[in-house]
Write an enzyme that holds these catalytic residues in place. Structure first.
Site, PDB file in Angstrom:
ATOM      1  N   HIS A 137      39.922  47.347  32.639  1.00  0.00           N
ATOM      2  CA  HIS A 137      39.274  47.185  31.341  1.00  0.00           C
ATOM      3  C   HIS A 137      39.254  48.523  30.603  1.00  0.00           C
ATOM      4  O   HIS A 137      38.600  49.473  31.033  1.00  0.00           O
ATOM      5  CB  HIS A 137      37.847  46.654  31.527  1.00  0.00           C
ATOM      6  CG  HIS A 137      37.810  45.279  32.112  1.00  0.00           C
ATOM      7  ND1 HIS A 137      36.642  44.662  32.507  1.00  0.00           N
ATOM      8  CD2 HIS A 137      38.804  44.386  32.361  1.00  0.00           C
ATOM      9  CE1 HIS A 137      36.914  43.455  32.974  1.00  0.00           C
ATOM     10  NE2 HIS A 137      38.223  43.270  32.900  1.00  0.00           N
ATOM     11  N   ASP A 149      43.111  40.646  29.752  1.00  0.00           N
ATOM     12  CA  ASP A 149      43.560  41.644  28.771  1.00  0.00           C
ATOM     13  C   ASP A 149      43.168  41.290  27.343  1.00  0.00           C
ATOM     14  O   ASP A 149      43.852  41.662  26.392  1.00  0.00           O
ATOM     15  CB  ASP A 149      45.085  41.848  28.862  1.00  0.00           C
ATOM     16  CG  ASP A 149      45.523  42.259  30.253  1.00  0.00           C
ATOM     17  OD1 ASP A 149      45.063  43.299  30.727  1.00  0.00           O
ATOM     18  OD2 ASP A 149      46.309  41.508  30.878  1.00  0.00           O
TER      19      ASP A 149
END
Length: 405
Positions: free
Chosen positions: A47, A14
């Protein structure tokens, strides 16, 4: 000469790998094809990419550069396929004006429905002792294909008419054995779900769809493209070999190791490696988190992540102070796999949330100071969620040449 970029998350995932991947893919002229390579993990990766026209997508099975018309995705042999999630995401992308073009390496492992269900059911039975899995069956796919039947996409393509039999054999022979290993006894309703024939039928349809909308290849596909962006999944601290954080790791190598192996057949290229971090640390899932804090310690008003929501398997999204020592150690360790000259870069994202600083436990750090600590000359900074919000494009060739990276 080929232009090759490798994007690596330096923390617990992340970090902004999707943002940087889209940025690098977008930098090539639209007349030039770009091969966007996924080289570890699988459908558990999320993503996020936001385009200037307002389109937003969390990429899982496709390269994060896919909004660019000249982009093609290559799912390398290290990527684990999930046909069910592939079809779902493919159709979502179509609704956003994207028709993905995808190559799949013939040796990619393929997740079966039982892998996902074992993963989710066992995690539910663990209750408060959950491992923090994403719940999409990545580790269970690896275990099954190691101990029962190695179902690669190439093998399934050649034996598609036997797929229903393969799945039935797995349910009958392997699943009970695996549940014994995990010391888990399922309920009648859970067994009914695992044996559900409709789920198998839908899965076979999805896998057929995936085969119809992709091209099965081998690693020679790399030689056909001059512009290549490797997109890593998860982060260095979650690497399968990072024993300090065992067992709450991902079952893959999250650094440059796989990408360098894929490039072994390429004699020469202009290679640069970009290590990505937020201006603070985050972790989604169970396990050691040394610098965990409340998000209000990072920003008085607190932080809220748009992508990572609380879920049944990973739990809450957690925040922490930036850990300079952990960051430096993980990057330097990863560079030990580098066997050719390369530029090494740094990208810091989410700086708009922290007034342009990296937030440590007892101080604020400027990006320039982190560059000095890492002995890097330049990097990238991001003050928003779009490629247009990234600043700094100077490569670090002098550093690379001097250190023979």
């Amino acid at each position: 000469m080929k232009n090759v970029k490798i994007v690596i998350g330096a923390n617990f995932g992340d970090e902004g790998k999707g943002l940087l991947t889209d940025y690098f893919c977008s930098a090539f002229p639209t007349r030039e094809k770009v091969l966007n390579v996924r080289f570890n993990g699988g459908a558990q990766a999320g993503h996020t990419v936001v385009k200037a026209d307002g389109r937003r997508h969390v990429f899982s099975h496709f390269g994060s550069g896919s909004f660019n018309e000249n982009n093609l995705t290559y799912l390398s042999s290290y990527f684990i396929l999930n046909p069910m999630l592939f079809v779902k995401e493919y159709k979502v992308l179509e609704s956003k004006g994207v028709v993905p073009r995808v190559y799949i390496h013939k040796d990619c492992l393929v997740t079966f429905p039982g892998d996902v269900m074992i993963n989710q059911m066992v995690e539910a039975h663990r209750d408060k002792n959950r491992h923090g899995s994403c719940g999409v069956g990545i580790y269970e796919t690896i275990k099954r294909t190691s101990n029962h039947q190695k179902t690669t996409i190439g093998y399934i393509q050649e034996n598609f008419d036997q797929l229903a039999k393969m799945i039935a054999g797995t349910i009958q022979l392997y699943v009970p054995q695996r549940l014994d290993e995990l010391n888990t006894e399922l309920t009648d309703s859970e067994w009914e779900l695992i044996r559900n024939e409709t789920i198998t039928e839908n899965y076979i349809y999805d896998l057929g769809f995936m085969l119809q909308h992709t091209e099965i290849v081998d690693n020679d596909i790399i030689k056909e493209y001059d512009n290549i962006v490797f997109e890593g999944a998860q982060g260095l601290l979650l690497d399968a070999d990072n024993i300090e954080y065992y067992p709450h790791l991902t079952p893959s190598n999250t650094g440059i190791k796989n990408a360098i192996d894929i490039l072994s057949g390429v004699d020469a290229c202009d290679l640069s490696i970009c290590y990505v971090t937020r201006s603070y640390f985050t972790r989604h899932g169970a396990g050691l988190f040394k610098t965990e804090c409340d998000s209000t310690d990072l920003k008085p008003a607190g932080l809220r992540d748009k992508t990572n929501q609380t879920n049944a398997y990973q739990g809450n999204f957690k925040y922490g102070y930036f850990d300079v020592a952990a960051f430096q150690h993980s990057v330097e360790k990863d560079l030990g796999f580098l066997n050719r000259t390369a530029a090494v870069e740094l990208a810091v994202t989410h700086l708009d949330e922290t007034d342009g600083y990296l937030i440590l436990d007892s101080e604020k750090l400027e990006v320039a100071d982190l560059l000095k600590i890492m002995n890097l000359h330049a990097g990238y900074t991001s003050y928003g969620e779009k490629a247009e919000d990234i600043q700094g494009t100077v490569l670090c060739h002098q550093y690379a040449a001097r250190h023979q990276y």
